[in-house]
Scaffold this motif. Sequence first.
Motif, PDB file in Angstrom:
ATOM      1  N   VAL A   1       0.840  -1.205   0.000  1.00  0.00           N
ATOM      2  CA  VAL A   1       0.000   0.000   0.000  1.00  0.00           C
ATOM      3  C   VAL A   1       0.871   1.249   0.000  1.00  0.00           C
ATOM      4  CG1 VAL A   1      -1.736   1.285   1.316  1.00  0.00           C
ATOM      5  CG2 VAL A   1      -1.895  -1.202   1.151  1.00  0.00           C
ATOM      6  N   LEU A   2       2.019   1.172   0.688  1.00  0.00           N
ATOM      7  CA  LEU A   2       2.938   2.309   0.731  1.00  0.00           C
ATOM      8  C   LEU A   2       3.785   2.413  -0.534  1.00  0.00           C
ATOM      9  CD1 LEU A   2       4.188   2.020   4.439  1.00  0.00           C
ATOM     10  CD2 LEU A   2       2.447   3.574   3.514  1.00  0.00           C
ATOM     11  N   GLY A   3       3.637   1.449  -1.435  1.00  0.00           N
ATOM     12  CA  GLY A   3       4.401   1.467  -2.678  1.00  0.00           C
ATOM     13  C   GLY A   3       5.839   1.028  -2.519  1.00  0.00           C
ATOM     14  N   LEU A   4       6.165   0.357  -1.420  1.00  0.00           N
ATOM     15  CA  LEU A   4       7.542  -0.051  -1.159  1.00  0.00           C
ATOM     16  C   LEU A   4       7.869  -1.420  -1.730  1.00  0.00           C
ATOM     17  CD1 LEU A   4       7.840   1.230   2.522  1.00  0.00           C
ATOM     18  CD2 LEU A   4       8.658   2.332   0.427  1.00  0.00           C
ATOM     19  N   THR A   5       6.859  -2.186  -2.104  1.00  0.00           N
ATOM     20  CA  THR A   5       7.076  -3.507  -2.691  1.00  0.00           C
ATOM     21  C   THR A   5       5.807  -3.925  -3.419  1.00  0.00           C
ATOM     22  OG1 THR A   5       7.742  -5.790  -2.238  1.00  0.00           O
ATOM     23  CG2 THR A   5       6.304  -4.747  -0.632  1.00  0.00           C
ATOM     24  N   GLU A   6       5.944  -4.941  -4.239  1.00  0.00           N
ATOM     25  CA  GLU A   6       4.776  -5.503  -4.904  1.00  0.00           C
ATOM     26  C   GLU A   6       3.990  -6.370  -3.920  1.00  0.00           C
ATOM     27  OE1 GLU A   6       3.737  -4.981  -8.064  1.00  0.00           O
ATOM     28  OE2 GLU A   6       5.355  -3.517  -8.277  1.00  0.00           O
ATOM     29  N   ALA A   7       2.700  -6.482  -4.123  1.00  0.00           N
ATOM     30  CA  ALA A   7       1.884  -7.386  -3.303  1.00  0.00           C
ATOM     31  C   ALA A   7       2.307  -8.828  -3.582  1.00  0.00           C
ATOM     32  CB  ALA A   7       0.406  -7.199  -3.611  1.00  0.00           C
ATOM     33  N   SER A   8       2.344  -9.639  -2.521  1.00  0.00           N
ATOM     34  CA  SER A   8       2.751 -11.034  -2.674  1.00  0.00           C
ATOM     35  C   SER A   8       1.626 -11.852  -3.280  1.00  0.00           C
ATOM     36  CB  SER A   8       3.120 -11.623  -1.311  1.00  0.00           C
ATOM     37  OG  SER A   8       4.211 -10.934  -0.753  1.00  0.00           O
ATOM     38  N   PRO A   9       1.946 -12.784  -4.199  1.00  0.00           N
ATOM     39  CA  PRO A   9       0.905 -13.683  -4.714  1.00  0.00           C
ATOM     40  C   PRO A   9       0.323 -14.519  -3.584  1.00  0.00           C
ATOM     41  CG  PRO A   9       2.970 -13.902  -5.948  1.00  0.00           C
ATOM     42  CD  PRO A   9       3.261 -13.055  -4.759  1.00  0.00           C
ATOM     43  N   HIS A  10      -0.952 -14.887  -3.713  1.00  0.00           N
ATOM     44  CA  HIS A  10      -1.601 -15.675  -2.658  1.00  0.00           C
ATOM     45  C   HIS A  10      -0.853 -16.975  -2.397  1.00  0.00           C
ATOM     46  CE1 HIS A  10      -5.015 -13.125  -1.895  1.00  0.00           C
ATOM     47  NE2 HIS A  10      -5.268 -13.031  -3.188  1.00  0.00           N
ATOM     48  N   SER A  11      -0.305 -17.587  -3.456  1.00  0.00           N
ATOM     49  CA  SER A  11       0.397 -18.858  -3.261  1.00  0.00           C
ATOM     50  C   SER A  11       1.646 -18.676  -2.402  1.00  0.00           C
ATOM     51  CB  SER A  11       0.782 -19.465  -4.611  1.00  0.00           C
ATOM     52  OG  SER A  11       1.594 -18.571  -5.350  1.00  0.00           O
TER      53      SER A  11
ATOM     54  N   VAL B   1       1.979 -16.316  -0.048  1.00  0.00           N
ATOM     55  CA  VAL B   1       1.446 -16.144   1.306  1.00  0.00           C
ATOM     56  C   VAL B   1       1.067 -17.503   1.887  1.00  0.00           C
ATOM     57  CG1 VAL B   1      -0.382 -15.073   2.701  1.00  0.00           C
ATOM     58  CG2 VAL B   1       0.642 -13.801   0.799  1.00  0.00           C
ATOM     59  N   GLY B   2       0.595 -18.412   1.021  1.00  0.00           N
ATOM     60  CA  GLY B   2       0.301 -19.764   1.466  1.00  0.00           C
ATOM     61  C   GLY B   2       1.529 -20.457   2.034  1.00  0.00           C
ATOM     62  N   TRP B   3       2.671 -20.291   1.376  1.00  0.00           N
ATOM     63  CA  TRP B   3       3.910 -20.874   1.905  1.00  0.00           C
ATOM     64  C   TRP B   3       4.285 -20.255   3.242  1.00  0.00           C
ATOM     65  CZ3 TRP B   3       5.999 -25.244   0.683  1.00  0.00           C
ATOM     66  CH2 TRP B   3       5.792 -25.789  -0.596  1.00  0.00           C
ATOM     67  N   TYR B   4       4.098 -18.952   3.360  1.00  0.00           N
ATOM     68  CA  TYR B   4       4.348 -18.245   4.622  1.00  0.00           C
ATOM     69  C   TYR B   4       3.502 -18.851   5.744  1.00  0.00           C
ATOM     70  CZ  TYR B   4       3.609 -14.174   7.802  1.00  0.00           C
ATOM     71  OH  TYR B   4       3.476 -13.328   8.887  1.00  0.00           O
ATOM     72  N   LEU B   5       2.205 -19.040   5.478  1.00  0.00           N
ATOM     73  CA  LEU B   5       1.307 -19.608   6.492  1.00  0.00           C
ATOM     74  C   LEU B   5       1.616 -21.072   6.763  1.00  0.00           C
ATOM     75  CD1 LEU B   5      -1.936 -17.906   5.176  1.00  0.00           C
ATOM     76  CD2 LEU B   5      -0.765 -17.376   7.332  1.00  0.00           C
ATOM     77  N   LEU B   6       2.011 -21.817   5.735  1.00  0.00           N
ATOM     78  CA  LEU B   6       2.368 -23.221   5.918  1.00  0.00           C
ATOM     79  C   LEU B   6       3.575 -23.362   6.836  1.00  0.00           C
ATOM     80  CD1 LEU B   6       1.932 -26.210   5.177  1.00  0.00           C
ATOM     81  CD2 LEU B   6       3.444 -25.831   3.200  1.00  0.00           C
ATOM     82  N   LEU B   7       4.581 -22.511   6.645  1.00  0.00           N
ATOM     83  CA  LEU B   7       5.759 -22.552   7.517  1.00  0.00           C
ATOM     84  C   LEU B   7       5.381 -22.263   8.966  1.00  0.00           C
ATOM     85  CD1 LEU B   7       8.487 -20.809   5.326  1.00  0.00           C
ATOM     86  CD2 LEU B   7       8.443 -23.196   6.088  1.00  0.00           C
ATOM     87  N   TRP B   8       4.494 -21.298   9.175  1.00  0.00           N
ATOM     88  CA  TRP B   8       4.030 -20.997  10.527  1.00  0.00           C
ATOM     89  C   TRP B   8       3.230 -22.166  11.097  1.00  0.00           C
ATOM     90  CZ3 TRP B   8       5.777 -17.712  13.893  1.00  0.00           C
ATOM     91  CH2 TRP B   8       6.459 -16.568  13.452  1.00  0.00           C
TER      92      TRP B   8
ATOM     93  N   LEU C   1      -5.640 -21.781   6.587  1.00  0.00           N
ATOM     94  CA  LEU C   1      -5.396 -20.532   5.869  1.00  0.00           C
ATOM     95  C   LEU C   1      -4.406 -20.735   4.720  1.00  0.00           C
ATOM     96  CD1 LEU C   1      -5.269 -18.005   8.856  1.00  0.00           C
ATOM     97  CD2 LEU C   1      -7.075 -18.226   7.131  1.00  0.00           C
ATOM     98  N   ALA C   2      -3.405 -21.592   4.939  1.00  0.00           N
ATOM     99  CA  ALA C   2      -2.469 -21.894   3.861  1.00  0.00           C
ATOM    100  C   ALA C   2      -3.195 -22.583   2.710  1.00  0.00           C
ATOM    101  CB  ALA C   2      -1.331 -22.782   4.384  1.00  0.00           C
ATOM    102  N   TYR C   3      -4.055 -23.537   3.047  1.00  0.00           N
ATOM    103  CA  TYR C   3      -4.822 -24.240   2.014  1.00  0.00           C
ATOM    104  C   TYR C   3      -5.704 -23.263   1.234  1.00  0.00           C
ATOM    105  CZ  TYR C   3      -8.008 -27.570  -0.172  1.00  0.00           C
ATOM    106  OH  TYR C   3      -8.755 -28.281  -1.085  1.00  0.00           O
ATOM    107  N   LYS C   4      -6.301 -22.326   1.954  1.00  0.00           N
ATOM    108  CA  LYS C   4      -7.146 -21.318   1.290  1.00  0.00           C
ATOM    109  C   LYS C   4      -6.341 -20.488   0.298  1.00  0.00           C
ATOM    110  CE  LYS C   4      -7.749 -17.372   2.841  1.00  0.00           C
ATOM    111  NZ  LYS C   4      -7.196 -16.011   2.610  1.00  0.00           N
ATOM    112  N   ASP C   5      -5.119 -20.089   0.693  1.00  0.00           N
ATOM    113  CA  ASP C   5      -4.307 -19.281  -0.213  1.00  0.00           C
ATOM    114  C   ASP C   5      -3.749 -20.100  -1.372  1.00  0.00           C
ATOM    115  OD1 ASP C   5      -4.618 -16.731   0.791  1.00  0.00           O
ATOM    116  OD2 ASP C   5      -2.987 -16.900   2.218  1.00  0.00           O
TER     117      ASP C   5
END
Length: 198
Positions: free
Chosen positions: A86-96, A98-105, A137-141
């Motif tokens: 939103v601040l324009g500092l990076t591109e939005a992450s693809p949902h997939s 983010v899924g890996w991020y949630l899977l690791l958690w 949540l990972a499965y959803k993403d």
Amino acid sequence: MSTQYANPAPLGLCGFGMTTILLNIHNAGFFDISAVILAMGLCYGGLAQVLVGLMEFRRGNTFGTLAFTSYGLFWWSLVLIWVLPVLGLTEASPHSFVGWYLLLWGIFTLCLFFGTLKGAFIGKFVFGSLTTLFFLLAYKDFTGNASVGIFAGYVGIICGASAIYEAIGLTLNEKYGREVIPMGEPKQASVQVEAVLV
């Protein structure tokens, strides 16, 4: 003379529980992401848990240090994932991704769940439901299945409420010097040794 420290865990559990409930009210479809969730994630879910992790370190509690510090930083990282694009500092992450991020958690939380198995039932429930939440949540993403995300929201609300229950239980049981809030403490097995003379 030894110094007696207060138990910081109830503070961390409340920070985790209340922030988790707010986020999962969103996941269940009731509200959009807003400043309410972001502020709680930065302050009570994030900062409070990091401070509690440092306090647990001072008390020599490795499990508490790892858990509270990690989940506090989880909230900060999640807020940054939302805010940085939103601040324009990076591109939005693809949902997939983010899924890996949630899977690791989820895997991390599953590992911590095994550390609760000798403790009270409520601790097992908090970490068990949190593991389930991350995997859902990972499965959803990964799949884009919105229904799974909504179901995960309800699981998250229950998870957050159980953490608050544990926090209040620890606080009131200590205050009254007895168990006024049942926590599901394991029964101490009494072993009797009998001498048998033949």
